[in-house]
Structures are given as structure tokens and as C-alpha cells.
Design a protein around this motif. Structure first.
Motif: not given
Length: 146
Positions: A72-89
Motif C-alpha cells: 500500500q505504501r509503495n502504491y501511494t508513494g510511487f514515483q518513477h525512480d522514487g523511493p520504494q520498500f521491498g523485502v530482502s530475499p
């Protein structure tokens, strides 16, 4: 190694009173207010881009709820090269990632971004079951959000 990248990291270290700029220049981990970060040159994007990564914690009791909140945070904060959250494999931990142009960054803007991410990680750790992992021995600094 680009002179601009090296200068940015050296300026940042002076600003926050970290003594081992070479450690950061060579992508060594460091902690800001309990959040472990690395800064690397992002050769995949461009040699003059850096990749900032911060370890925000490891979901404990309800990982699905944490992952849903991240999406949800990634969706609302999405920018082309902006910050994102992920999960470390590798660890399953939540990772903050942001690409920054070296030429457009300053020591103060880098410190501000790191302080913002550390504050955000503290918020996530309080709102969701995500206690921080024990920190390895490394250089630490405390930054204030302006």
C-alpha cells in the motif's frame, strides 16, 4: 570511482561526524538511529547514481500484514525512480531503497533522507510487529529531521 561520489560521502561524514569515510565509500554498512544503511554506486542505472538501502526490520508475528502495508505504501508513494520498500530475499527483512543522482545530492540532503528513513522505520516498528535486529559493530550516527 567518481570524484563527485567520493566528495559527497566525505562531506556527509564530516557533516554527521563519522570518522571512516572510506568505509562508506566502499559500501560498508553504517547505522543511523538504529537503522542499518549502505550507500553504493548504482552501476545498473548509471555510474553517477547512488543506491541508498536501509534495513527497516524483520516482520515477526504477522508478516502478511506488514507486506500488505508495504505494498500500500509503495502504491501511494510511487514515483518513477522514487523511493520504494521491498523485502530482502536473503533475510526477509523490510528494505528501503532509493536511487539518487550524485550530481543533485548534497551532504545535507543525504543526511535528511537518512534521518527521514530512520524516523519512518521507527514508526513501522511501533505500528507493526517489526522489532529491529541486533546491530553489528559499526559506526553509528544520530541525525535530526529538520
Amino acid at each position: 570511482m567518481s570524484r563527485q561520489f567520493k566528495q559527497l560521502i566525505e562531506d556527509f561524514c564530516r557533516l554527521v561526524n563519522m570518522h571512516d569515510a572510506q568505509h562508506l565509500i566502499h559500501s560498508g554498512p553504517f547505522a543511523v538511529d538504529g537503522v542499518v544503511f549502505t550507500i553504493t554506486r548504482d552501476w545498473l542505472a548509471s555510474p553517477e547514481t547512488l543506491l541508498l538501502q536501509g534495513d527497516c526490520g524483520l516482520p515477526q508475528q504477522d508478516p502478511a500484514a506488514v507486506y500488505a502495508a508495504l505494498l500500500q505504501r509503495n502504491y501511494t508513494g510511487f514515483q518513477h525512480d522514487g523511493p520504494q520498500f521491498g523485502v530482502s530475499p536473503a533475510t526477509g527483512g523490510i528494505v528501503y531503497m532509493e536511487r539518487m543522482k550524485v550530481a543533485g545530492a548534497s551532504a545535507a540532503s543525504l543526511a535528511g533522507t537518512l534521518a527521514f528513513v530512520a524516523e519512518h522505520a521507527r514508526h513501522w516498528r511501533c505500528a507493526l510487529p517489526m522489532p529491529p535486529r541486533p546491530l553489528p559493530r559499526m559506526e553509528m550516527c544520530c541525525l535530526q529531521i529538520a
